[in-house]
Write an enzyme that holds these catalytic residues in place. Structure first.
Site, PDB file in Angstrom:
ATOM      1  N   HIS A  89     -23.506 -46.652 -26.416  1.00 53.57           N
ATOM      2  CA  HIS A  89     -22.097 -46.583 -26.848  1.00 53.57           C
ATOM      3  C   HIS A  89     -21.275 -46.284 -25.599  1.00 53.57           C
ATOM      4  CE1 HIS A  89     -19.026 -44.765 -29.935  1.00 53.57           C
ATOM      5  NE2 HIS A  89     -18.474 -45.618 -29.089  1.00 53.57           N
ATOM      6  N   ASP A  90     -20.622 -47.322 -25.059  1.00 54.47           N
ATOM      7  CA  ASP A  90     -19.884 -47.145 -23.804  1.00 54.47           C
ATOM      8  C   ASP A  90     -18.931 -48.329 -23.668  1.00 54.47           C
ATOM      9  OD1 ASP A  90     -19.219 -46.364 -21.082  1.00 54.47           O
ATOM     10  OD2 ASP A  90     -21.153 -45.340 -21.007  1.00 54.47           O
ATOM     11  N   ILE A  91     -18.296 -48.469 -22.523  1.00 54.45           N
ATOM     12  CA  ILE A  91     -17.437 -49.634 -22.345  1.00 54.45           C
ATOM     13  C   ILE A  91     -18.321 -50.891 -22.314  1.00 54.45           C
ATOM     14  CG2 ILE A  91     -15.575 -48.368 -21.180  1.00 54.45           C
ATOM     15  CD1 ILE A  91     -16.640 -49.487 -18.509  1.00 54.45           C
ATOM     16  N   THR A  99     -26.526 -40.697 -40.467  1.00 56.12           N
ATOM     17  CA  THR A  99     -26.695 -40.048 -41.779  1.00 56.12           C
ATOM     18  C   THR A  99     -26.421 -38.546 -41.709  1.00 56.12           C
ATOM     19  OG1 THR A  99     -29.052 -40.028 -41.336  1.00 56.12           O
ATOM     20  CG2 THR A  99     -28.252 -41.724 -42.831  1.00 56.12           C
ATOM     21  N   ASP A 138     -34.735 -47.247 -29.001  1.00 53.36           N
ATOM     22  CA  ASP A 138     -33.645 -46.687 -29.811  1.00 53.36           C
ATOM     23  C   ASP A 138     -32.837 -45.687 -28.985  1.00 53.36           C
ATOM     24  OD1 ASP A 138     -32.045 -46.002 -31.959  1.00 53.36           O
ATOM     25  OD2 ASP A 138     -33.515 -44.636 -32.840  1.00 53.36           O
ATOM     26  N   LEU A 139     -32.004 -46.215 -28.082  1.00 57.29           N
ATOM     27  CA  LEU A 139     -31.183 -45.338 -27.242  1.00 57.29           C
ATOM     28  C   LEU A 139     -29.720 -45.320 -27.690  1.00 57.29           C
ATOM     29  CD1 LEU A 139     -32.729 -46.078 -23.708  1.00 57.29           C
ATOM     30  CD2 LEU A 139     -33.322 -44.275 -25.340  1.00 57.29           C
ATOM     31  N   ASN A 189     -18.817 -53.470 -20.423  1.00 54.95           N
ATOM     32  CA  ASN A 189     -19.537 -53.836 -19.202  1.00 54.95           C
ATOM     33  C   ASN A 189     -20.782 -52.964 -19.002  1.00 54.95           C
ATOM     34  OD1 ASN A 189     -19.700 -55.222 -16.557  1.00 54.95           O
ATOM     35  ND2 ASN A 189     -19.339 -53.152 -15.782  1.00 54.95           N
ATOM     36  N   THR A 190     -20.635 -51.674 -19.262  1.00 59.54           N
ATOM     37  CA  THR A 190     -21.754 -50.735 -19.078  1.00 59.54           C
ATOM     38  C   THR A 190     -22.852 -51.000 -20.113  1.00 59.54           C
ATOM     39  OG1 THR A 190     -20.244 -49.112 -18.181  1.00 59.54           O
ATOM     40  CG2 THR A 190     -22.337 -48.270 -18.994  1.00 59.54           C
ATOM     41  N   GLY A 213     -42.117 -42.086 -38.956  1.00 58.49           N
ATOM     42  CA  GLY A 213     -42.589 -41.185 -37.909  1.00 58.49           C
ATOM     43  C   GLY A 213     -43.639 -40.224 -38.403  1.00 58.49           C
ATOM     44  N   ARG A 214     -43.160 -39.041 -38.853  1.00 58.05           N
ATOM     45  CA  ARG A 214     -44.074 -37.940 -39.165  1.00 58.05           C
ATOM     46  C   ARG A 214     -45.158 -38.248 -40.187  1.00 58.05           C
ATOM     47  NH1 ARG A 214     -38.931 -34.105 -39.583  1.00 58.05           N
ATOM     48  NH2 ARG A 214     -38.178 -36.148 -40.283  1.00 58.05           N
ATOM     49  N   ASP A 272     -41.985 -39.963 -31.843  1.00 57.25           N
ATOM     50  CA  ASP A 272     -41.131 -38.796 -31.559  1.00 57.25           C
ATOM     51  C   ASP A 272     -41.952 -37.674 -30.937  1.00 57.25           C
ATOM     52  OD1 ASP A 272     -38.865 -40.112 -32.490  1.00 57.25           O
ATOM     53  OD2 ASP A 272     -39.232 -39.500 -34.557  1.00 57.25           O
ATOM     54  N   ARG A 281     -40.969 -42.670 -47.083  1.00 60.81           N
ATOM     55  CA  ARG A 281     -42.054 -41.747 -47.409  1.00 60.81           C
ATOM     56  C   ARG A 281     -42.941 -42.370 -48.483  1.00 60.81           C
ATOM     57  NH1 ARG A 281     -40.487 -39.999 -43.402  1.00 60.81           N
ATOM     58  NH2 ARG A 281     -39.991 -37.859 -42.802  1.00 60.81           N
TER      59      ARG A 281
END
Ligand code: C5P
Length: 233
Positions: free
Chosen positions: A64-66, A124, A60-61, A68-69, A214-215, A11, A185
């Site tokens: 969320h779309d139709i 979350t 990690d993108l 085909n996309t 991450g952190r 990140d 953690r």
């Protein structure tokens, strides 16, 4: 040898900072999560650079779309040679099936194995009131279970879930479904903005397959020592 379950969340906005972490950590972790901030700032080249360093990439993108996309975006991610990627399970059965099919078909054409397409259920950050506002009457726990089952029925082989959802989803889902869990953690680590956390050992015992951290690693004075300590206790 057992797979190292730690996926380090990169990140950071700068590719050079990300690559410094990759070089230090690649020998002691399972892979690296590239999220929206780094991907938008640094572009697909950051994925190529991490892969060239010999490490696995979790992209990690949260597509969320139709259908085909999403299928085309998944195919492009497979061509970038990522090992895991995310889609929103709330995109529906057809979108989920299209994502999995695109992963399988594109990997097949390239002669490799398909990346793990992971379903994200309920963020979350969404509580009961926030779900209600977008027209969902179920409580967050019910909605997580509903979307998890939908994702698996549509052919997905993995899900992202919070530490507190792992044990319940393990009961509900076929054993081979891989569960990826942030909110980890170690003892003594700052919790930051995470509200409910488990230690690495607790999460693995509950049934997590992969731990996103991450952190506690990237922000440590010695990230490599911090990563090694995560699995030592
Ligand atoms: O720094 P930290 O260990 O909290 O990072 C966790 C990573 O997992 C971050 O990239 C965060 O966006 C992601 N994540 C999360 N909680 C979720 C979903 C994703 O912490 N519910």
């Amino acid at each position: 040898m057992k797979q190292n379950p730690i996926l380090v969340a990169l990140d950071v906005p700068q590719p050079e900072d990300a690559m410094r972490l990759v070089e230090q950590l690649a020998p002691v972790v399972g892979g690296f999560k590239v999220g929206k901030e780094l991907f938008v700032a640094a572009g697909p080249d950051i994925v190529r650079r991490i892969r060239a360093a010999g490490a696995m990439v979790f992209l990690d993108l949260k597509f969320h779309d139709i259908p085909n996309t999403v299928a085309k975006a998944v195919a492009a991610a497979v061509r970038l040679d990522v090992q895991m990627l995310t889609v929103h399970a709330s995109g529906g059965r057809a979108m989920l099936a299209a994502a999995e099919q695109a992963a399988q078909e594109t990997a097949g054409k390239m002669g490799g194995s398909a990346p793990l397409v992971l379903g994200v259920t309920v963020l979350t950050s969404m509580d009961q009131a926030a779900l209600h506002e977008v027209g969902i009457e179920a409580n967050p726990g019910q909605q997580v279970e509903r979307l998890a089952q939908l994702a698996v029925q549509a052919g997905l082989r993995g899900l992202v879930c919070s530490p507190l959802e792992v044990a319940g989803l393990r009961q509900l889902l076929p054993g081979q479904v891989q569960l990826v869990t942030p909110g980890i953690r170690g003892p003594g680590d700052a919790v930051h903005d995470q509200r409910r956390t488990l230690s690495p050992q607790e999460a693995l015992l509950a049934g997590a397959t992969w731990l996103v951290i991450g952190r506690p690693i990237c922000g440590a004075p010695n990230p490599r020592a911090a990563a090694e300590k995560m699995l030592a206790g």
